[in-house]
Design a protein around this motif. Structure first.
Motif, mmCIF file in Angstrom:
data_model
loop_
_atom_site.group_PDB
_atom_site.id
_atom_site.type_symbol
_atom_site.label_atom_id
_atom_site.label_comp_id
_atom_site.label_asym_id
_atom_site.label_seq_id
_atom_site.Cartn_x
_atom_site.Cartn_y
_atom_site.Cartn_z
ATOM 1 N N GLU A 246 0.837 -1.210 0.000
ATOM 2 C CA GLU A 246 0.000 0.000 0.000
ATOM 3 C C GLU A 246 0.870 1.258 0.000
ATOM 4 O OE1 GLU A 246 -2.187 -3.447 1.177
ATOM 5 O OE2 GLU A 246 -0.373 -2.575 2.070
ATOM 6 N N GLN A 247 1.957 1.221 0.761
ATOM 7 C CA GLN A 247 2.862 2.373 0.787
ATOM 8 C C GLN A 247 3.578 2.534 -0.544
ATOM 9 O OE1 GLN A 247 5.009 1.011 4.280
ATOM 10 N NE2 GLN A 247 4.287 2.766 5.475
ATOM 11 N N LEU A 248 3.904 1.421 -1.177
ATOM 12 C CA LEU A 248 4.552 1.483 -2.486
ATOM 13 C C LEU A 248 3.642 2.177 -3.498
ATOM 14 C CD1 LEU A 248 6.875 0.743 -4.380
ATOM 15 C CD2 LEU A 248 5.843 -1.515 -4.656
ATOM 16 N N VAL A 249 2.373 1.841 -3.465
ATOM 17 C CA VAL A 249 1.414 2.478 -4.362
ATOM 18 C C VAL A 249 1.314 3.967 -4.049
ATOM 19 C CG1 VAL A 249 -1.014 2.598 -5.042
ATOM 20 C CG2 VAL A 249 0.096 0.365 -4.743
ATOM 21 N N ALA A 250 1.271 4.318 -2.763
ATOM 22 C CA ALA A 250 1.141 5.717 -2.363
ATOM 23 C C ALA A 250 2.370 6.531 -2.752
ATOM 24 C CB ALA A 250 0.900 5.802 -0.855
ATOM 25 N N VAL A 251 3.548 5.950 -2.616
ATOM 26 C CA VAL A 251 4.787 6.649 -2.993
ATOM 27 C C VAL A 251 4.853 6.858 -4.494
ATOM 28 C CG1 VAL A 251 7.302 6.425 -3.088
ATOM 29 C CG2 VAL A 251 6.085 5.869 -0.983
ATOM 30 N N ASN A 252 4.370 5.865 -5.254
ATOM 31 C CA ASN A 252 4.327 5.935 -6.715
ATOM 32 C C ASN A 252 5.691 6.289 -7.312
ATOM 33 O OD1 ASN A 252 3.123 5.782 -9.237
ATOM 34 N ND2 ASN A 252 2.401 7.903 -9.215
#
Length: 327
Positions: A246-252
């Motif tokens: 989820e954090q990976l997606v948010a960091v993009n």
């Protein structure tokens, strides 16, 4: 043995010699740049990161290194003949930056007391994160043990190099290694500063354990010198935290760095890359959409030696190929 147990006469003699050396050093180094916060030296005495005072009567000739980064630092400071043993990882080209040079040192060992004691070295170099029990056991045998502070930044790596150079009696070689690092870092900085702010890249380093290397890690400092944003740090992760999906997606991130080496040797790294690229939950991530999953040598990214500068080059070139050229 701590400093308070040193006999009074030895302290008095050491202080006199130290003051003489300090005057000479100050006069000889006026106007020259210096690496700060180095351990004080007094007539063959060196204070390590634990406060332990180590006395060496002469330049050590049978040195044992118990960490891969000190393997690399030592090979840059002394002749191979002065090294009694390096770590077993020194021969592994996947994680060692000196696998070729390390062939000149015949013995490779693991960090255990039995292996070290058998060699009867006149200096053991070990980091402060290794087991205190091992350090104590080695010291109880009477052999000289120097504990250095494990660096978490490039500035601290320079300090470690200079500290180790002093202990092995090769101050000039240490200064040379640091000067070479500074020269290359300045070259990178000169190229990276040409990159417009709106083209600054966000990068995640992805390991077999997932995204990692947040604030306070050496990779975070690599990113700073390479002019990129460390996505893990931007997400609020600390040095040893793991990045969730989820954090990976948010960091993009714009780029995801993939591993080329697995400590356990149990991970199919090609399969890992395919699974990451095809993960349905990540298809909106820029690095995934643009197929910017790139591998660079782990030996450059995880070392805490002079070779960390190669990691800065790697990241800067991957992020800004139009601006950063080969060193």
């Amino acid at each position: 043995m701590s400093a308070r147990f040193v006999k009074y006469s030895a302290i008095r003699t050491g202080i006199i010699v130290f003051l003489g050396l300090l005057v000479a050093f100050a006069g000889g180094c006026a106007g020259k740049s210096q690496v700060p916060n180095q351990p004080p030296v007094s007539s063959g005495q060196f204070t390590d990161s634990t406060g332990y005072v180590l006395t060496l009567p002469q330049k050590p000739q049978k040195i044992v290194s118990l960490l891969s980064s000190t393997d690399e630092i030592l090979m840059g400071l002394v002749a191979p003949e002065r090294i009694a043993a390096l770590t077993y990882l020194a021969d592994d080209s996947g994680i060692s930056n000196i696998s070729g040079q390390a062939k000149a040192v015949s013995r490779k060992i693991r960090a255990n007391a039995e292996s070290v004691i058998a060699l009867q070295p006149d200096l053991v170099i070990i980091s402060d994160w290794q087991p205190p029990e091992l350090i104590q056991t080695l010291r109880e045998t009477g052999m000289p043990v120097y504990v250095y502070k494990m660096p978490t930044s490039i500035a601290e790596i320079k300090q470690a190099i200079m500290a180790i150079a002093q202990v092995v009696g090769e101050d000039e070689a240490g200064s040379r290694l640091v000067a070479e690092m500074d020269q290359q870092l300045a070259q990178i900085a000169g190229q990276v500063k040409q990159v417009p702010d709106d083209k600054r890249q966000v990068i995640i380093r992805y390991t077999v354990m997932g995204g990692s290397d947040g604030k306070g890690s050496t990779f975070d400092d690599i990113c700073r010198h390479a002019g990129v944003v460390n996505g893990a740090a931007a997400a609020g992760l600390e040095m040893n935290d793991s990045l969730t999906k989820e954090q990976l997606v948010a960091v993009n991130p714009d780029i995801i760095l993939l591993p080329l080496w697995d400590y356990a040797g149990k991970t199919d790294l090609q399969k890992l890359a395919v699974e990451l690229q095809e993960d349905p939950a990540l298809q909106g991530v820029k690095a995934i959409r643009r197929h910017k999953l790139i591998s660079v040598p782990d030996s450059h990214l995880v070392c805490t030696s002079q070779y960390i500068v190669q990691g800065v080059w790697d990241v800067a070139r991957v992020a800004y190929p139009d601006y950063v050229k080969d060193e």
